[in-house]
Design an enzyme around this catalytic site. Structure first.
Site, PDB file in Angstrom:
ATOM      1  N   GLN A 245     -34.234 121.893 -58.802  1.00  0.00           N
ATOM      2  CA  GLN A 245     -33.577 120.894 -58.208  1.00  0.00           C
ATOM      3  C   GLN A 245     -34.122 119.733 -58.446  1.00  0.00           C
ATOM      4  OE1 GLN A 245     -32.690 122.069 -54.144  1.00  0.00           O
ATOM      5  NE2 GLN A 245     -31.682 124.267 -54.669  1.00  0.00           N
ATOM      6  N   CYS A 246     -34.886 119.439 -59.641  1.00  0.00           N
ATOM      7  CA  CYS A 246     -35.627 118.162 -59.777  1.00  0.00           C
ATOM      8  C   CYS A 246     -34.638 117.492 -60.838  1.00  0.00           C
ATOM      9  CB  CYS A 246     -36.779 118.549 -60.497  1.00  0.00           C
ATOM     10  SG  CYS A 246     -37.816 116.984 -60.872  1.00  0.00           S
ATOM     11  N   GLY A 247     -34.726 116.130 -60.746  1.00  0.00           N
ATOM     12  CA  GLY A 247     -33.918 115.262 -61.743  1.00  0.00           C
ATOM     13  C   GLY A 247     -34.574 115.353 -63.263  1.00  0.00           C
ATOM     14  N   LEU A 248     -35.833 116.024 -63.395  1.00  0.00           N
ATOM     15  CA  LEU A 248     -36.314 116.426 -64.678  1.00  0.00           C
ATOM     16  C   LEU A 248     -35.846 117.783 -65.304  1.00  0.00           C
ATOM     17  CD1 LEU A 248     -39.842 114.929 -64.063  1.00  0.00           C
ATOM     18  CD2 LEU A 248     -37.985 113.824 -65.114  1.00  0.00           C
ATOM     19  N   THR A 249     -35.139 118.378 -64.217  1.00  0.00           N
ATOM     20  CA  THR A 249     -34.926 119.929 -64.518  1.00  0.00           C
ATOM     21  C   THR A 249     -33.909 120.269 -65.984  1.00  0.00           C
ATOM     22  OG1 THR A 249     -34.853 120.562 -62.158  1.00  0.00           O
ATOM     23  CG2 THR A 249     -33.697 121.976 -63.599  1.00  0.00           C
TER      24      THR A 249
END
Length: 169
Positions: free
Chosen positions: A42-46
Site C-alpha cells: 500500500q505504498c506510493g512506490l508499490t
C-alpha cells in the site's frame, strides 16, 4: 543460520522463512545475482517498483538474476495484510514469479538477521537504518553485498549494474 561464534561472511550464511513459514537456506542462491528488497502493498512506490521488478526479472532470470522480496510493515503500516494476502496480490496484480518471503522487520531490535547483515555491509550514505519501503540491495554471485539503492531508485535504473554482475553485454 550463522553460528553465534562466527560472523556471517555472506548472505549464504543465513536462513530465512518463506511465505509458508518454511526455512530457506540462502545458499541455494549461490551463483545468482540477487536483488533483496523490502516490499509493501500500500505504498506510493508499490506500482512502479513491482512493475519494474517483474520486467527486470523476466528479462534476466534466465541469465541468473533472482529477486528476493521481504514484506515489511514498519513504514506507515503499508503492509498490513497476511502473507497469503500479500502473495496473492503480488502474484495476481503484478504477475510476480520471484519468491515472496515471510514478513520481516528491517529495523530495530527485532530486525531480521539478514537485514542486520545487509545494512552493516552497505550503510554509508544511507546510515544503518532502512529509510522506507523498496530499499534495494544488489548481491553478487558470491553472496557479497555490492550496492544499496534508495526506495526511489527503480529496478530498471539498476539494469546496468545488474548486467555487469551477470556478465551480460
Amino acid at each position: 543460520m550463522a553460528s553465534q561464534s562466527s560472523k556471517p561472511q555472506s548472505i549464504y550464511d543465513f536462513t530465512v522463512k518463506d511465505a509458508k513459514g518454511n526455512d530457506v537456506d540462502l545458499s541455494i542462491y549461490k551463483g545468482k545475482v540477487l536483488i533483496i528488497v523490502n516490499v509493501a502493498s500500500q505504498c506510493g512506490l508499490t506500482n512502479s517498483n513491482y512493475t519494474d521488478m517483474t520486467e527486470i526479472y523476466k528479462k534476466y532470470k534466465d541469465q541468473g538474476l533472482e529477486i528476493l522480496a521481504f514484506p515489511c510493515n514498519q513504514f506507515g503500516g503499508q503492509e498490513p495484510g497476511s502473507i497469503e494476502e500479500i502473495q496473492n496480490m503480488v502474484c495476481t496484480r503484478f504477475k510476480a514469479e520471484y519468491p515472496i518471503f515471510d514478513k520481516v522487520d528491517v529495523n530495530g531490535d527485532n530486525a531480521a538477521p539478514l537485514y542486520k547483515f545487509l545494512k552493516s555491509s552497505k550503510g554509508g550514505f544511507f546510515g544503518d537504518s532502512i529509510k522506507w519501503n523498496f530499499s534495494k540491495f544488489l548481491v553478487d554471485k558470491e553472496g557479497n553485498v555490492v550496492d544499496r539503492y534508495s526506495p526511489t531508485t527503480t529496478p530498471a535504473s539498476m539494469e546496468k549494474d545488474i548486467k555487469k554482475l551477470l556478465g551480460v553485454a
